[in-house]
Design a protein around this motif. Structure first.
Motif, PDB file in Angstrom:
ATOM      1  N   CYS A 150       2.855   1.321   5.495  1.00 26.21           N
ATOM      2  CA  CYS A 150       3.796   0.857   6.508  1.00 26.21           C
ATOM      3  C   CYS A 150       3.098   0.748   7.861  1.00 26.21           C
ATOM      4  N   GLU A 151       2.285   1.741   8.181  1.00 25.11           N
ATOM      5  CA  GLU A 151       1.562   1.739   9.456  1.00 25.11           C
ATOM      6  C   GLU A 151       0.552   0.600   9.519  1.00 25.11           C
ATOM      7  N   SER A 197       5.033  -7.095  -0.202  1.00 23.61           N
ATOM      8  CA  SER A 197       5.873  -7.094  -1.404  1.00 23.61           C
ATOM      9  C   SER A 197       5.837  -5.684  -1.986  1.00 23.61           C
ATOM     10  N   GLY A 198       6.975  -5.189  -2.428  1.00 23.24           N
ATOM     11  CA  GLY A 198       7.009  -3.854  -2.997  1.00 23.24           C
ATOM     12  C   GLY A 198       6.858  -2.782  -1.938  1.00 23.24           C
ATOM     13  N   TYR A 199       6.209  -1.678  -2.299  1.00 23.78           N
ATOM     14  CA  TYR A 199       6.170  -0.500  -1.442  1.00 23.78           C
ATOM     15  C   TYR A 199       5.124  -0.610  -0.332  1.00 23.78           C
ATOM     16  N   ALA A 200       5.562  -0.328   0.894  1.00 22.72           N
ATOM     17  CA  ALA A 200       4.678  -0.154   2.047  1.00 22.72           C
ATOM     18  C   ALA A 200       5.042   1.203   2.631  1.00 22.72           C
ATOM     19  N   ALA A 226       0.863  -1.184   0.000  1.00 19.85           N
ATOM     20  CA  ALA A 226       0.000   0.000   0.000  1.00 19.85           C
ATOM     21  C   ALA A 226       0.895   1.228   0.000  1.00 19.85           C
ATOM     22  N   ALA A 227       0.694   2.094  -0.984  1.00 21.83           N
ATOM     23  CA  ALA A 227       1.561   3.263  -1.149  1.00 21.83           C
ATOM     24  C   ALA A 227       0.991   4.465  -0.416  1.00 21.83           C
ATOM     25  N   GLY A 228       0.762   4.303   0.873  1.00 24.88           N
ATOM     26  CA  GLY A 228       0.306   5.424   1.684  1.00 24.88           C
ATOM     27  C   GLY A 228      -1.194   5.624   1.657  1.00 24.88           C
ATOM     28  N   GLY A 244       2.703   5.711  13.045  1.00 18.18           N
ATOM     29  CA  GLY A 244       4.102   5.723  12.635  1.00 18.18           C
ATOM     30  C   GLY A 244       5.063   6.259  13.680  1.00 18.18           C
ATOM     31  N   THR A 245       4.631   7.227  14.480  1.00 17.08           N
ATOM     32  CA  THR A 245       5.513   7.743  15.527  1.00 17.08           C
ATOM     33  C   THR A 245       5.497   6.868  16.775  1.00 17.08           C
ATOM     34  N   GLN A 246       4.486   6.017  16.905  1.00 19.39           N
ATOM     35  CA  GLN A 246       4.320   5.226  18.126  1.00 19.39           C
ATOM     36  C   GLN A 246       4.725   3.762  17.938  1.00 19.39           C
TER      37      GLN A 246
END
Length: 258
Positions: A111-112, A103-106, A62-64, A143-145
């Motif tokens: 990423c979260e 796989s690929g972009y997180a 997932a790209a954001g 992301g900060t936690q």
């Protein structure tokens, strides 16, 4: 139930959730987050599901988040809607184990989203990042936690303040992912792991998840007491008796979730 932004498959007690917005690189828009929350709620209530896998495509997990949905919003809009709150809480409340197969972009919200899962298995092509600073904002889905609790302050500051991505190899070294596998074997590895989890007592897997998550929320002394009481409590289950009997009798345990 059919979804527009998700593909849901259930087989051998494992639910596969595939993020499915290929034209938008699986960016997390309101529709996808809502459908994801709905699917997870249904999975929690489905006795046939014992473990969950979340994945994307070969090129992108997932790209954001969907920037086009957020760009024109005001503080009042974001605050009053509690943007990202209700949907991510549903994932946090899931008591069954969930594996992120990346796989690929997180990136960003991707990423979260992976960080909210219990295990992250990464393809060698995976890249993790929190580029929100380039949009003039902070991460908004943990992301900060969660990232700080997972890889430490120094690495997190490096990623969040520069926006640089982290390769799969670095992510494994940093403790962000549990293992890195060739891209072609990612789903196979995730399914094998999910199947091993699904074979165990669901009562016990829920207890393990609850205890580990509690470690982030309390002191060591209280966490150890919580763990010990769960350990004691499981001796009132049929699965504990079966598991120990099977070990002593040198056979496979037949758990009944009782």
């Amino acid at each position: 139930m059919a979804y527009e932004t998700l593909i849901v498959e259930i087989e051998d007690h494992v639910a596969l959730l595939k993020l499915n917005r290929p034209d938008a690189m699986n960016a997390l828009n309101a529709a996808m987050l809502g459908e994801l929350a709905d699917a997870l709620k249904a999975i929690e209530c489905n006795d046939k599901v014992r473990c969950v896998i979340m994945t994307g495509s070969d090129k992108v997990f997932a790209a954001g988040t969907a920037i086009e949905e957020l760009a024109d919003r005001s503080f009042i809009d974001m605050y009053c809607s509690d943007c990202f709150g209700p949907e991510t809480e549903q994932l946090a409340r899931l008591r069954k184990p969930i594996i992120a197969a990346v796989s690929g972009y997180a990136m960003g919200g991707g990423c979260e989203l992976a960080l909210m899962c219990d295990i992250i298995i990464a393809a060698d092509s995976a890249k993790f990042g929190q580029p929100e600073i380039t949009f003039g904002v902070t991460p908004g889905m943990g992301g900060t936690q969660r990232l700080t609790r997972t890889i430490g302050k120094a690495k997190t500051m490096d990623m969040l303040l520069t926006g640089r991505p982290m390769t799969a190899e670095e992510a494994e070294r940093s403790g962000l992912v549990s293992r890195v596998v060739p891209s072609k074997k990612l789903l196979e590895e995730a399914r094998n792991t999910a199947q091993k989890i699904a074979e165990k007592s669901l009562i016990t897997t829920k207890a393990v998840k609850e205890a580990v998550n509690r470690s982030y929320e309390t002191t060591l002394r209280e966490g150890l007491l919580f763990e010990r009481r769960l350990f004691h409590a499981l001796f009132n289950t049929t699965d504990q008796a079966e598991g120990m009997s099977a070990f002593l009798e040198k056979r496979e345990a037949q758990f009944r979730d009782r």
